[in-house]
Enzyme design. Sequence first.
Site, PDB file in Angstrom:
ATOM      1  N   LYS B 237       9.413  30.469  73.984  1.00  0.00           N
ATOM      2  CA  LYS B 237       9.360  30.284  75.042  1.00  0.00           C
ATOM      3  C   LYS B 237      10.013  28.951  75.247  1.00  0.00           C
ATOM      4  O   LYS B 237      10.189  27.607  74.960  1.00  0.00           O
ATOM      5  CB  LYS B 237       7.883  29.798  75.769  1.00  0.00           C
ATOM      6  CG  LYS B 237       7.530  31.582  75.957  1.00  0.00           C
ATOM      7  CD  LYS B 237       8.252  32.090  76.984  1.00  0.00           C
ATOM      8  CE  LYS B 237       6.815  33.258  77.005  1.00  0.00           C
ATOM      9  NZ  LYS B 237       6.944  34.041  78.536  1.00  0.00           N
ATOM     10  N   GLN B 297      -4.308  34.973  67.510  1.00  0.00           N
ATOM     11  CA  GLN B 297      -3.095  35.934  67.960  1.00  0.00           C
ATOM     12  C   GLN B 297      -1.619  35.669  67.173  1.00  0.00           C
ATOM     13  O   GLN B 297      -1.884  34.465  66.889  1.00  0.00           O
ATOM     14  CB  GLN B 297      -2.877  35.587  69.393  1.00  0.00           C
ATOM     15  CG  GLN B 297      -2.852  34.131  69.610  1.00  0.00           C
ATOM     16  CD  GLN B 297      -2.695  33.570  70.597  1.00  0.00           C
ATOM     17  OE1 GLN B 297      -2.788  34.003  71.799  1.00  0.00           O
ATOM     18  NE2 GLN B 297      -1.930  32.348  71.295  1.00  0.00           N
ATOM     19  N   ASP B 332       5.918  35.684  73.411  1.00  0.00           N
ATOM     20  CA  ASP B 332       5.606  34.952  72.164  1.00  0.00           C
ATOM     21  C   ASP B 332       3.930  35.217  71.247  1.00  0.00           C
ATOM     22  O   ASP B 332       4.102  35.004  70.325  1.00  0.00           O
ATOM     23  CB  ASP B 332       6.243  34.055  72.110  1.00  0.00           C
ATOM     24  CG  ASP B 332       5.378  33.304  73.349  1.00  0.00           C
ATOM     25  OD1 ASP B 332       5.062  33.578  73.752  1.00  0.00           O
ATOM     26  OD2 ASP B 332       5.457  32.074  73.570  1.00  0.00           O
ATOM     27  N   ASP B 368      -9.722  29.324  71.769  1.00  0.00           N
ATOM     28  CA  ASP B 368      -9.160  29.827  72.309  1.00  0.00           C
ATOM     29  C   ASP B 368      -8.732  31.333  72.544  1.00  0.00           C
ATOM     30  O   ASP B 368      -9.203  32.220  72.085  1.00  0.00           O
ATOM     31  CB  ASP B 368      -7.620  30.223  72.066  1.00  0.00           C
ATOM     32  CG  ASP B 368      -5.943  30.148  73.178  1.00  0.00           C
ATOM     33  OD1 ASP B 368      -6.120  29.021  73.831  1.00  0.00           O
ATOM     34  OD2 ASP B 368      -5.947  31.303  73.336  1.00  0.00           O
ATOM     35  N   ASN B 369      -9.606  31.664  74.067  1.00  0.00           N
ATOM     36  CA  ASN B 369     -10.087  32.589  74.850  1.00  0.00           C
ATOM     37  C   ASN B 369     -10.656  33.357  74.356  1.00  0.00           C
ATOM     38  O   ASN B 369     -10.251  34.616  73.743  1.00  0.00           O
ATOM     39  CB  ASN B 369      -8.794  33.822  74.892  1.00  0.00           C
ATOM     40  CG  ASN B 369      -7.952  32.937  76.072  1.00  0.00           C
ATOM     41  OD1 ASN B 369      -8.241  32.478  77.160  1.00  0.00           O
ATOM     42  ND2 ASN B 369      -6.376  33.024  76.494  1.00  0.00           N
ATOM     43  N   GLU B 397     -13.596  28.279  75.019  1.00  0.00           N
ATOM     44  CA  GLU B 397     -12.317  28.534  75.484  1.00  0.00           C
ATOM     45  C   GLU B 397     -12.544  30.061  76.584  1.00  0.00           C
ATOM     46  O   GLU B 397     -11.397  30.670  76.391  1.00  0.00           O
ATOM     47  CB  GLU B 397     -11.342  28.116  75.391  1.00  0.00           C
ATOM     48  CG  GLU B 397     -10.385  27.628  76.318  1.00  0.00           C
ATOM     49  CD  GLU B 397      -9.018  28.234  77.032  1.00  0.00           C
ATOM     50  OE1 GLU B 397      -8.023  27.760  77.596  1.00  0.00           O
ATOM     51  OE2 GLU B 397      -8.453  29.356  76.115  1.00  0.00           O
ATOM     52  N   LYS B 510       3.096  22.148  76.740  1.00  0.00           N
ATOM     53  CA  LYS B 510       2.962  23.489  75.842  1.00  0.00           C
ATOM     54  C   LYS B 510       4.819  23.508  75.672  1.00  0.00           C
ATOM     55  O   LYS B 510       4.101  24.449  74.355  1.00  0.00           O
ATOM     56  CB  LYS B 510       2.659  24.275  77.107  1.00  0.00           C
ATOM     57  CG  LYS B 510       0.998  24.198  77.385  1.00  0.00           C
ATOM     58  CD  LYS B 510       0.398  25.136  77.707  1.00  0.00           C
ATOM     59  CE  LYS B 510       0.428  25.776  78.966  1.00  0.00           C
ATOM     60  NZ  LYS B 510      -0.198  26.872  79.592  1.00  0.00           N
TER      61      LYS B 510
END
Lengths: 642, 642
Positions: B237, B297, B332, B368-369, B397, B510
Amino acid sequence: MSVPVIEAVEPVVDGGRFPAKATVGDSVAVRADVFAHGHELVRAFVRYRPSGARRWTLVPMVPLGNDRFEAEVVPEQIGLLEVEVLGEVDRLAGWRRDAARRAQVRFEPTDPAAGAALVQQAASKIPALRPVATALRKAKDAAGIEAALEALSEHDEEIASRPPDGDPVIFAQELAVQRELAACSAWYECFPRSTSPDPSRPGTLKDLEAHLSYVADLGFDVCYLPPVHPIGTTARKGPNNSSEAVPGDVGSPWAIGSPAGGHDAIAPELGTIKDFDKVVARARRLGLEIALDLAFQASPDHPWVHDHPEWFAHRSDGSIACAENPPKRYEDVYPLDFDTADGEGLYAALLGVVRFWMSHGVRVFRVDNPHTKPFAFWEWLIGEVHALDPGVIFLAEAFTRPKVMHRLAKLGFDQSYTYFTWRDNKWELADYLEELAHGPGSTYFRGNLWPNTPDILARSLQHGGRPAFVARLVLAACGSSNYGIYGPMFELLVDAPVAPGSEEYLNSEKYEVHHHDLSRTPLEEVLRRVNTARRLHPALRRNDSLRFHPVANDFLLCWSKHDDQTGDTVLCLVNLDPDWPQSGFVELDLAALGIKEGSFVVRDLLDDSTYVWNGSRNFVLLDPARNNAHVLVVERSLEAMT
Amino acid sequence: MSVPVIEAVEPVVDGGRFPAKATVGDSVAVRADVFAHGHELVRAFVRYRPSGARRWTLVPMVPLGNDRFEAEVVPEQIGLLEVEVLGEVDRLAGWRRDAARRAQVRFEPTDPAAGAALVQQAASKIPALRPVATALRKAKDAAGIEAALEALSEHDEEIASRPPDGDPVIFAQELAVQRELAACSAWYECFPRSTSPDPSRPGTLKDLEAHLSYVADLGFDVCYLPPVHPIGTTARKGPNNSSEAVPGDVGSPWAIGSPAGGHDAIAPELGTIKDFDKVVARARRLGLEIALDLAFQASPDHPWVHDHPEWFAHRSDGSIACAENPPKRYEDVYPLDFDTADGEGLYAALLGVVRFWMSHGVRVFRVDNPHTKPFAFWEWLIGEVHALDPGVIFLAEAFTRPKVMHRLAKLGFDQSYTYFTWRDNKWELADYLEELAHGPGSTYFRGNLWPNTPDILARSLQHGGRPAFVARLVLAACGSSNYGIYGPMFELLVDAPVAPGSEEYLNSEKYEVHHHDLSRTPLEEVLRRVNTARRLHPALRRNDSLRFHPVANDFLLCWSKHDDQTGDTVLCLVNLDPDWPQSGFVELDLAALGIKEGSFVVRDLLDDSTYVWNGSRNFVLLDPARNNAHVLVVERSLEAMT
């Protein structure tokens, strides 16, 4: 494979340790949180079947938002009902959502193969989906997938209601389903020996049989009899609980057992078991049920004392201690020793007592002081009885600490006496009725409200005369779907205590035979009207809609009950002041009552007077010289006045 | 033999399915209803031991009335703590009560033999009772028994605290005990690559190491780093999440994995694992902990994609789908497929990642998530990690639905992000902070309040400038014992969104390297003072005493926190209006705060100003031109002013 979790199921008592309670035909809303991780969609079901049955009834749960689901269960027969909440990830719905979202934002189309497999799976239950699965499998582009999605949407209803695709996650529990009488009952307690029409002799079961039409005519559902068994003579109590009985004194019916028999015998002075059978038969014809008293204790003359001395606790000198609660002493009663080495024998004997009376048609028992016997005993006994006939109803006479009363209700008692008898002020009454109707115990604790009992001439009745009796009657009978009175002390307005400050009746029927003139009692009409109102108005037959409405007068209490299914609404008003008229403005939440703004008619079921009310704020005046209460049925239009 | 029942134990999560949470040294009140039938008296105990230990610590429970008992448990070490409630019928106490009551009402004396046996039993633990047992056994009359009762009462304390006489009834559960940091922590998030003092090059771990003293100086406890791993190049990105990166674009740190390595590697542009070790070591010297990001991920270039294609879901054409949440798309990033046939391998690899960083001194992880991975996976992973080191702290999170967030907390996450970021109005904030502090989830859900994150430039920060930042800081840091900020965006008052109405930062870190001038930030002093207040004031280190106080101004929010042990009381006031001064009268519940009527001094920990307050009603004015908040410590007397 993703699996959902099931949490916060209700109704559930102590995590499933005990069944919540229900009644035949009255729907139970089963709710649960059902959800999986991430963006997975879930389906939830409730399935239920009578315990031991083979076939389940499956009901899809409806989402309420915030991951909560609900389904209605309508029990069709009494007994334990297995109720399970089922949850599974709805992969088909997830695939459809993703495919549609991708199409909407013009992403390249979803892989149709995964969808085809899921539709194929659903097609095993919905054959009409087979061509859709084939079309999906062959879909080459966005248009093909979109056409399949559209074809799917024609079967939305069947797809939504199909049974689970795979092995769902299950949360299992039970509901204890009773007949409606457990949830709605009007009890009348009376001493058979006081039913004689002839003042020269005590009453018998034959007299009681004749008397039943009086009880039925007043509109009661249950006629509850204190123990009808032979009464011991050793240490028999005299009038007003004196410890010196003289010949001719009849003794307390709770001093059970004599050479004539024990808990499975009829006191000779009352008649025979055949007479009892006739009482039960006559009651049945009148639409009444006979309730017997289970007082698991023995007079010193009880056959058990001789045949099973091991069932009683002995002092080191070999004697058996009588029941006592210092400074009170019950010389005429021996408690049973539930810690006996012969627990098996004792338990079997007590179950035998219940089975004996069941075999004579009794299906309602009022249990004397259940809180003084072990919890485990009652759980066992009620389980055994309900295995034989789940329609047998047990009322716990547990005037004790709240946690103990609740435990007894959890473990199986269908109804319980309450603290109502000692709740006098407006805020006490509102608080307590709210707790009974809506508190955490409302899923298992059914309160039965008694203004008086042979043991309790409530303070509220001692100084207020008829107005106080009317107020307490309406509070009990219209504040709760279960209530009872001890008659004819109640309808005769008897209010003399044995001593100032005492809650015991003067010349209590517990120790004496009374003769009553019931040809025209001061409460006859009110009792009949209240019980008729309870029979005809579904709103009064349930507690879950109980709601108090503000009145700016500390003597006036106003509440409503409502039945969703019929739209029936009843508004009750009671003046807690037995001496003076009290008035004030009632503030109704009309929307909650389903009443439209504007004028409406209320009719008092106690005297057929009608009033036109207007909007939420209405003036009320209750005069002790007339009835000290209103039981108002809400009629929707002025036309209904005629 | 009579046994009591144990009900309504607290704290208990889902009937014991999950442990409630606790921290070392902070006492937990364990409560339960313990009662038996009838007039039996009961004794209740709590006993506890670290899971796997042999010896129990036994604490008698104290009766609170209404059959409820309580005992304090003070966990001394982290890890699972087995906690049991024990109940038994106290036959000795029952016998003593009966004997005393009989003596009082002059009944003939109790059978002394039963008492003698019970005293003899107690004497096995309290040898001094042996002569009393003998005396009782020999007692012939009321006087003898009374003498023995009196002798017994000399040992009341020992008798009360003796261990259970027999086999008590047991309710078993567990507490998850963490170190204090789990319950009280101030987090500072920053991007290592933005810590370069040299505007001509990106930051490295060496720069971060130097930067840590800035973070420590502001008074934070935890420095949390977004992923430090190699970043993929495929579908990288560009700035502002553009899908076309150009050479030189650094990519999102959450696109983890490149030929240089995966989750257990350091991005080459940041440095080496040795550099990382130095960061951890330096942090430790500064009293800081480094928290890493667990983002499970992979970028398309992650070694796992090549080595373990079976850990990813494949489309029918053999390709792997990127992460997406239409219309958003994360080209990504490939999500892991937790339904993979090689679940064992995947689970082991992910545990391996955590263990790797633990071996490099990391004991705090921001996950994360977590809500997009299966609950069962987290329960397993956290269990495995805590078996190795129960002091590892996981922050979830999970910005998702409430039930899902709570499930993650129940199954083991020590802290969770919250909805605070979107709670703006006075009533919303009070409601939500109340829920976090006192709601049913407070036994397992520890909210961590963030005014901003790299993903969320909250609406409340976009238009209010410094006054809004101060208000949000005090709300987070003093409304909750756990809070965090994303810096230096926060202390630099960065408030520009990428587009109107968006919550994304413009030129988000980010996707880009930033250079910040931190020599003198507008919030430096307030941050340092707030964090100092949190360190010095025990009241701010807990949430269980949180209490709101009325202020008749919809912009002014007032709450207090109190620490019982030290008597420390802090009063916080925030002006939610960033534009105008707001004033009003605060109504304090002085008794609840332990403040005597009369005058008292409050000192503002934000600027050392002091005010003399008088009684419960005091005037406050907060001016956005100065600090838009008070953090007032209550000093008890006027003398304390100097």
